[in-house]
Design an enzyme around this catalytic site. Structure first.
Site, mmCIF file in Angstrom:
data_model
loop_
_atom_site.group_PDB
_atom_site.id
_atom_site.type_symbol
_atom_site.label_atom_id
_atom_site.label_comp_id
_atom_site.label_asym_id
_atom_site.label_seq_id
_atom_site.Cartn_x
_atom_site.Cartn_y
_atom_site.Cartn_z
ATOM 1 N N CYS A 109 0.834 -1.207 0.000
ATOM 2 C CA CYS A 109 0.000 0.000 0.000
ATOM 3 C C CYS A 109 0.866 1.253 0.000
ATOM 4 O O CYS A 109 1.375 1.671 1.043
ATOM 5 C CB CYS A 109 -0.937 -0.011 1.203
ATOM 6 N N CYS A 121 -0.436 4.142 2.102
ATOM 7 C CA CYS A 121 -0.204 3.980 3.543
ATOM 8 C C CYS A 121 1.261 4.228 3.903
ATOM 9 O O CYS A 121 1.547 4.852 4.919
ATOM 10 C CB CYS A 121 -0.538 2.566 4.006
ATOM 11 N N ASP A 122 2.179 3.702 3.106
ATOM 12 C CA ASP A 122 3.570 3.619 3.550
ATOM 13 C C ASP A 122 4.557 4.478 2.767
ATOM 14 O O ASP A 122 5.721 4.599 3.167
ATOM 15 C CB ASP A 122 4.043 2.149 3.475
#
Ligand code: NAP
Length: 321
Positions: free
Chosen positions: A139, A142-143
């Site tokens: 992701c 997300c990261d």
């Protein structure tokens, strides 16, 4: 905490990620007395996520499992009940609907919210799981932020891979997309954008065969199909973008699913069966964010509440002679 078996409920919610737990919160506050059949392990994809920095309300970030615990606590505070069990079969042909659980018998429910989510596909590389959260991710949204000034590799040839690669250029010095085929599957516009980006390059017709690093990712090994030769790409991050699999096996035959197995919906949360609603990644393969899943959970609960308020009372007593 697991409740003792509850057999008859007004609303059963299957799944306990952000969608299921937000649905539980709204349904509990609407006095629907929801039962969450949360799955084992409970909590969904966030349980495997470390720092979450894009869930509103947490300016310092929060760990995925901690966020799930807070969701659950908040829903329980208003009376939501939990069954930590798997649904292993359903009968949606008549109401009350029947949900067969792994160890707690059958649950009968007047309405159901399906929020079982989806799971990212992984490459099954020798070191992939060991380095998850230490440079291996599925992701970018997300990261990506954690990879400022790093060299990254994205695997996959679809829209997600292109989007992830483009997103990661905000942080990375360079992004290499590795695709197993000679042609990308992604839409032309995303392909064109990725190809035109000065920080993105492509390795086509090649497999990622391993990711290595002691504590964190230090490099990726690719094998080119033509020559069969392996080489190492220096990288501090590997983003796997090879698709997701919705967790819908148990609903096959009971609900209409699309070609990829996602639940088909209309009017946002309504499924092919009146009284059964869907929320989160189990049908939304586009946004796939904790906050969008939570929003859909809220919508499904409001729709279930309306459905239950409007339902025609079933006849009581023995059938006429
Ligand atoms: P996808 O379209 O299924 O693409 C998956 C890619 O991963 C394919 O290129 C596939 O290769 C590759 N792949 C699959 N298994 C692999 C493996 N074991 N090893 C190496 N490569 C593997 O998945 P997606 O990109 O996540 O997209 C899912 C859906 O969401 C699509 O309908 C997509 O259009 C949509 N989406 C849309 C947008 C947008 O419109 N902005 C953004 C994201 C996603 P092959 O090509 O060789 O099969």
């Amino acid at each position: 905490m697991t409740e003792a078996a509850v057999t008859d409920v007004r609303l059963a919610i299957v799944g306990s990620g952000p969608a299921g737990l937000t649905a539980a919160l709204y349904a509990a506050r609407a006095n629907l007395d929801p039962l969450v059949i949360g799955g084992v392990p409970a909590g969904g994809q966030l349980m495997l996520t470390s720092e979450i920095e894009n869930y509103p309300g947490f300016p310092d970030g929060i760990q995925g499992p901690e966020l799930i615990e807070l969701f659950r606590k908040q829903a329980a505070k208003f009376g939501a009940r939990f069954l930590d069990d798997n649904v292993i079969g359903v009968d949606f042909t008549h109401r009350p609907f029947v949900l067969r659980t792994g160890t707690n018998g059958d649950v009968r429910a007047r309405s159901v919210i399906v929020a079982t989510g989806a799971n990212a596909r992984w490459l099954e590389l020798p070191n992939e799981q060991r380095l998850r959260g230490k440079g291996v991710s599925a992701c970018a949204t997300c990261d990506g932020f954690f990879f400022k000034g790093r060299e990254l590799v994205v695997v996959g040839g679809g829209d997600s891979a292109m989007e992830e690669a483009l997103f990661l250029t905000k942080f990375a010095t360079h992004v290499t997309v590795v695709h197993r085929g000679p042609h990308l599957r992604a839409s032309r516009i995303l392909q064109a954008r990725a190809r035109a980006h000065p920080k993105v390059s492509f390795v086509m017709d090649a497999d990622v065969v391993d990711v290595f690093g002691k504590e964190t990712v230090e490099g990726i090994v690719v094998r080119e199909h033509g020559s069969g030769a392996s080489r190492t790409l220096p990288a501090q991050g590997l983003f796997v973008a090879i698709g997701h699999d919705p967790a819908t096996e148990v609903f096959r035959g009971a609900l209409e699913l699309d070609a990829k197995g996602y639940v088909k919906t209309h009017d946002i949360t309504r499924t092919s069966v009146d009284g059964v609603f869907a929320a989160g990644d189990v049908y939304d393969h586009r946004y796939r964010q904790a906050v969008s899943a939570a929003g859909l959970g809220c919508m499904a609960a409001l729709d279930a509440e309306k459905f239950l308020a409007e339902e025609v009372p079933l006849p009581v007593g023995p059938p006429p002679a």
